[in-house]
Design a protein around this motif. Structure first.
Motif, PDB file in Angstrom:
ATOM      1  N   LEU A   1       8.487  -1.340  18.310  1.00 28.84           N
ATOM      2  CA  LEU A   1       8.894   0.135  18.601  1.00 28.84           C
ATOM      3  C   LEU A   1       9.634  -0.447  18.928  1.00 28.84           C
ATOM      4  CD1 LEU A   1       8.448   2.723  19.086  1.00 28.84           C
ATOM      5  CD2 LEU A   1       7.963   2.544  21.346  1.00 28.84           C
ATOM      6  N   VAL A   2      11.007   0.021  17.328  1.00 23.73           N
ATOM      7  CA  VAL A   2      12.772  -0.076  17.916  1.00 23.73           C
ATOM      8  C   VAL A   2      13.224   1.328  18.003  1.00 23.73           C
ATOM      9  CG1 VAL A   2      13.974  -1.567  17.125  1.00 23.73           C
ATOM     10  CG2 VAL A   2      12.035  -2.214  16.073  1.00 23.73           C
ATOM     11  N   ARG A   3      14.322   1.201  19.267  1.00 18.39           N
ATOM     12  CA  ARG A   3      14.673   2.229  19.474  1.00 18.39           C
ATOM     13  C   ARG A   3      15.640   1.672  18.844  1.00 18.39           C
ATOM     14  NH1 ARG A   3      17.769   6.479  20.107  1.00 18.39           N
ATOM     15  NH2 ARG A   3      17.156   7.923  21.238  1.00 18.39           N
ATOM     16  N   VAL A   4      16.389   2.909  17.538  1.00 20.52           N
ATOM     17  CA  VAL A   4      17.910   2.240  17.579  1.00 20.52           C
ATOM     18  C   VAL A   4      18.450   3.697  17.427  1.00 20.52           C
ATOM     19  CG1 VAL A   4      16.935   0.997  15.152  1.00 20.52           C
ATOM     20  CG2 VAL A   4      16.664   3.654  15.039  1.00 20.52           C
TER      21      VAL A   4
ATOM     22  N   LEU B   1      12.240   4.725  16.629  1.00 17.89           N
ATOM     23  CA  LEU B   1      12.651   5.344  17.174  1.00 17.89           C
ATOM     24  C   LEU B   1      14.027   5.932  17.595  1.00 17.89           C
ATOM     25  CD1 LEU B   1      10.486   5.231  20.680  1.00 17.89           C
ATOM     26  CD2 LEU B   1      10.465   6.620  18.677  1.00 17.89           C
ATOM     27  N   SER B   2      14.280   7.278  17.068  1.00 13.52           N
ATOM     28  CA  SER B   2      15.933   7.469  17.205  1.00 13.52           C
ATOM     29  C   SER B   2      16.067   9.226  17.847  1.00 13.52           C
ATOM     30  CB  SER B   2      16.909   7.283  15.870  1.00 13.52           C
ATOM     31  OG  SER B   2      18.289   7.640  16.011  1.00 13.52           O
ATOM     32  N   HIS B   3      16.814   9.602  18.335  1.00 16.64           N
ATOM     33  CA  HIS B   3      17.604  11.286  18.295  1.00 16.64           C
ATOM     34  C   HIS B   3      18.297  11.318  17.071  1.00 16.64           C
ATOM     35  CE1 HIS B   3      21.099   8.592  20.342  1.00 16.64           C
ATOM     36  NE2 HIS B   3      21.652  10.604  19.686  1.00 16.64           N
TER      37      HIS B   3
ATOM     38  N   PHE C   1       8.263  -3.773  22.954  1.00 16.97           N
ATOM     39  CA  PHE C   1       9.397  -2.962  22.722  1.00 16.97           C
ATOM     40  C   PHE C   1      10.849  -3.940  22.333  1.00 16.97           C
ATOM     41  CE2 PHE C   1      13.397  -0.319  24.311  1.00 16.97           C
ATOM     42  CZ  PHE C   1      13.461   0.442  23.373  1.00 16.97           C
ATOM     43  N   VAL C   2      11.516  -3.143  21.006  1.00 15.57           N
ATOM     44  CA  VAL C   2      13.199  -3.737  20.442  1.00 15.57           C
ATOM     45  C   VAL C   2      14.774  -2.548  20.788  1.00 15.57           C
ATOM     46  CG1 VAL C   2      14.309  -4.959  19.228  1.00 15.57           C
ATOM     47  CG2 VAL C   2      11.733  -5.339  19.140  1.00 15.57           C
ATOM     48  N   ASN C   3      14.680  -3.009  22.036  1.00 15.08           N
ATOM     49  CA  ASN C   3      15.913  -1.959  21.848  1.00 15.08           C
ATOM     50  C   ASN C   3      17.566  -2.229  21.116  1.00 15.08           C
ATOM     51  OD1 ASN C   3      18.407  -0.823  22.933  1.00 15.08           O
ATOM     52  ND2 ASN C   3      18.001  -0.774  24.875  1.00 15.08           N
TER      53      ASN C   3
ATOM     54  N   ALA D   1      15.969  -6.979  22.963  1.00 12.60           N
ATOM     55  CA  ALA D   1      17.316  -7.104  22.214  1.00 12.60           C
ATOM     56  C   ALA D   1      17.226  -6.769  21.036  1.00 12.60           C
ATOM     57  CB  ALA D   1      18.126  -7.430  23.205  1.00 12.60           C
ATOM     58  N   GLY D   2      17.601  -6.215  20.342  1.00 11.29           N
ATOM     59  CA  GLY D   2      17.688  -6.243  18.865  1.00 11.29           C
ATOM     60  C   GLY D   2      18.621  -6.704  18.736  1.00 11.29           C
ATOM     61  N   LEU D   3      19.280  -7.163  17.519  1.00  2.55           N
ATOM     62  CA  LEU D   3      20.362  -8.191  17.483  1.00  2.55           C
ATOM     63  C   LEU D   3      21.905  -7.712  16.890  1.00  2.55           C
ATOM     64  CD1 LEU D   3      19.041 -10.388  14.019  1.00  2.55           C
ATOM     65  CD2 LEU D   3      18.867 -10.749  16.825  1.00  2.55           C
ATOM     66  N   LEU D   4      21.554  -5.558  16.605  1.00  2.00           N
ATOM     67  CA  LEU D   4      22.941  -5.367  16.890  1.00  2.00           C
ATOM     68  C   LEU D   4      23.147  -5.249  18.484  1.00  2.00           C
ATOM     69  CD1 LEU D   4      25.025  -3.145  15.706  1.00  2.00           C
ATOM     70  CD2 LEU D   4      23.503  -1.631  15.861  1.00  2.00           C
ATOM     71  N   LEU D   5      22.523  -4.696  19.428  1.00  2.00           N
ATOM     72  CA  LEU D   5      22.262  -4.397  20.419  1.00  2.00           C
ATOM     73  C   LEU D   5      23.197  -5.829  20.904  1.00  2.00           C
ATOM     74  CD1 LEU D   5      22.645  -3.123  23.208  1.00  2.00           C
ATOM     75  CD2 LEU D   5      20.154  -4.336  23.490  1.00  2.00           C
ATOM     76  N   GLU D   6      22.841  -7.230  20.511  1.00  2.00           N
ATOM     77  CA  GLU D   6      23.266  -7.755  21.427  1.00  2.00           C
ATOM     78  C   GLU D   6      24.833  -8.919  20.064  1.00  2.00           C
ATOM     79  OE1 GLU D   6      21.911 -11.763  19.291  1.00  2.00           O
ATOM     80  OE2 GLU D   6      21.861 -13.070  21.121  1.00  2.00           O
ATOM     81  N   LYS D   7      24.757  -8.694  19.786  1.00  2.28           N
ATOM     82  CA  LYS D   7      26.321  -8.366  18.693  1.00  2.28           C
ATOM     83  C   LYS D   7      27.306  -7.609  19.776  1.00  2.28           C
ATOM     84  CE  LYS D   7      28.640  -7.380  14.612  1.00  2.28           C
ATOM     85  NZ  LYS D   7      28.164  -6.552  13.313  1.00  2.28           N
TER      86      LYS D   7
END
Ligand code: AMP
Length: 395
Positions: free
Chosen positions: A17-20, A58-60, A143-145, A169-175
């Protein structure tokens, strides 16, 4: 980053489940006006796909205030993502508080990508409702944020869900975290911070924090008017946050104690937003009572430009003027130009407005890091972390 990322765990064939943050601007025809935030997540999606994961995104989008509203549907985003990925992206708009709908989601196959409808159609999202978070968690194994831009919010899809699933964490969050932390904590000096925009409540606190880190702090946009007023200038009809004036005065002292050069505008472009007129450029000591300061003037551009030319690290948040109007966009364009001329510096910009202010996309290529977060970037600079990051597993 001291938090685990998707590279630190076993992912093979797992459901994730990836929150983007696909909170993109849509044009009148519901076409994506700017897909920057979507493209930034492709590295993570690619990595998860190669591991054979089933991906639930998942997004808003916008502020539907907990109600279903097709004006804020993520359907156009799903279509756009499908186009740029060149593969099927399923769009799932059934009510996920219903157990049958969740069961349907469990039947998606290995490797498939599903974007769920706007998570803010459910009031439980912003309330961080525990049952709702648990239902979300029930959709996946991990879960991946990857949504830096919403990690300052304590919502079910950013924080709540992490109580019920292994969360990384996802790779964008990490970056995002890596680049901004490095610029703040181990900057190549001089570090030049540029603050503009209109939300002076947020921005003045930010200036306070950046004064501790930066060698130069350049303040423009509407925020500058509160500082100019604190310094004793009369700023006509420009908006001043009177309740922030005392704090602004303290920050002048703080800057001088810390030896941080704080630069305010010395000249401004006058205008009247209601009557949509402009009235040329004046020095700040001559702002007439009936006009507003709506952009930095050419003298200020040159002064800010000098500081930017010396910088080895640049952090910028907020436009220098009312860039939406042709007459007041030059200051912001100039800052872009000045940063583009300084090729040796590490440059970071953030804030939706700062990015949309940029019409000439070629400048974006010379910015080292364009953050997907506006408010989140500000809070990260102030606090050094965010609730959605804190909630992830430690390494
Ligand atoms: P923020 O979200 O705080 O970065 O503010 C962005 C907004 O600030 C933009 O919509 C600009 O039009 C506005 N802005 C920038 N400079 C000024 C100014 N001098 N007076 C009023 N609004 C401004």
């Amino acid at each position: 980053m001291k938090k685990k990322t998707i590279k630190d765990i076993r992912l093979d064939n797992k459901k994730v489940l990836v929150r983007v943050d696909y909170n993109v601007s849509l044009g009148e025809d519901f076409k994506i006006a700017d897909d920057f935030r979507i493209r930034q997540t492709l590295t993570t999606l690619d990595y998860l796909s190669k591991k054979g994961c089933t991906i639930f995104l998942l997004s808003h989008l916008g502020r539907p205030e907990g109600l279903k509203n097709k004006d804020f549907s993520l359907k156009p985003v799903a279509q756009h993502l499908q186009k740029i990925l060149g593969r099927k992206v399923f769009f799932f708009d059934k009510d996920i508080t219903d157990a049958n709908a969740r069961k349907e989601l469990s039947s998606f196959n290995k490797g498939e990508i599903v974007l769920l409808e706007n998570i803010r159609f459910y009031k439980q999202e912003e309330e961080n409702d525990q049952q709702f978070a648990q239902n979300l968690a029930g959709l996946a194994d991990i879960f991946v944020n990857d949504a830096f831009g919403v990690s300052h919010r304590v919502h079910a899809s950013t924080v709540g869900v992490t109580q019920f699933l292994p969360s990384v964490a996802g790779l964008l969050l990490e970056k995002e975290v890596k680049v901004i932390s490095q610029a703040l904590n181990k900057p190549k000096r001089p570090l030049v911070a540029i603050i503009g925009g209109a939300k002076a409540e947020d921005k003045i606190t930010l200036v306070g924090k950046l004064l501790e880190k930066a060698d130069y702090c350049l303040v423009g946009g509407g925020t500058a008017n509160t500082f100019l007023s604190a310094w004793g200038y009369k700023v006509g009809q420009s908006k001043v946050y009177h309740e922030m004036v005392e704090l602004a005065k303290k920050l002048f002292w703080k800057a001088s104690r810390r030896n941080t050069a704080m630069l305010l505008p010395t000249d401004v472009v006058l205008g009247n937003l209601k009557e949509k007129t402009t009235n040329g450029v004046v020095d700040v000591e001559k702002i007439p009572a009936s006009w507003q300061a709506l952009d930095i003037g050419p003298k200020t551009q040159a002064e800010f430009g000098n500081a930017i030319a010396k910088a080895n690290t640049i952090i910028w948040n907020g436009p220098m003027g009312v860039f939406e109007k042709q007459e007041f966009k030059n200051g912001t364009e100039f800052i872009y130009w000045a940063i583009a001329q300084n090729s040796q510096s590490l440059s970071i910009i953030g804030g939706g407005d700062t990015i949309s202010a940029l019409k000439k996309k070629e400048y974006l290529k010379v910015i080292d890091h364009v953050s997907t977060g506006g408010g989140a970037m500000l809070e990260f600079i102030e606090q050094g972390t965010l609730p959605g990051i804190q909630a992830l597993e430690d390494k």
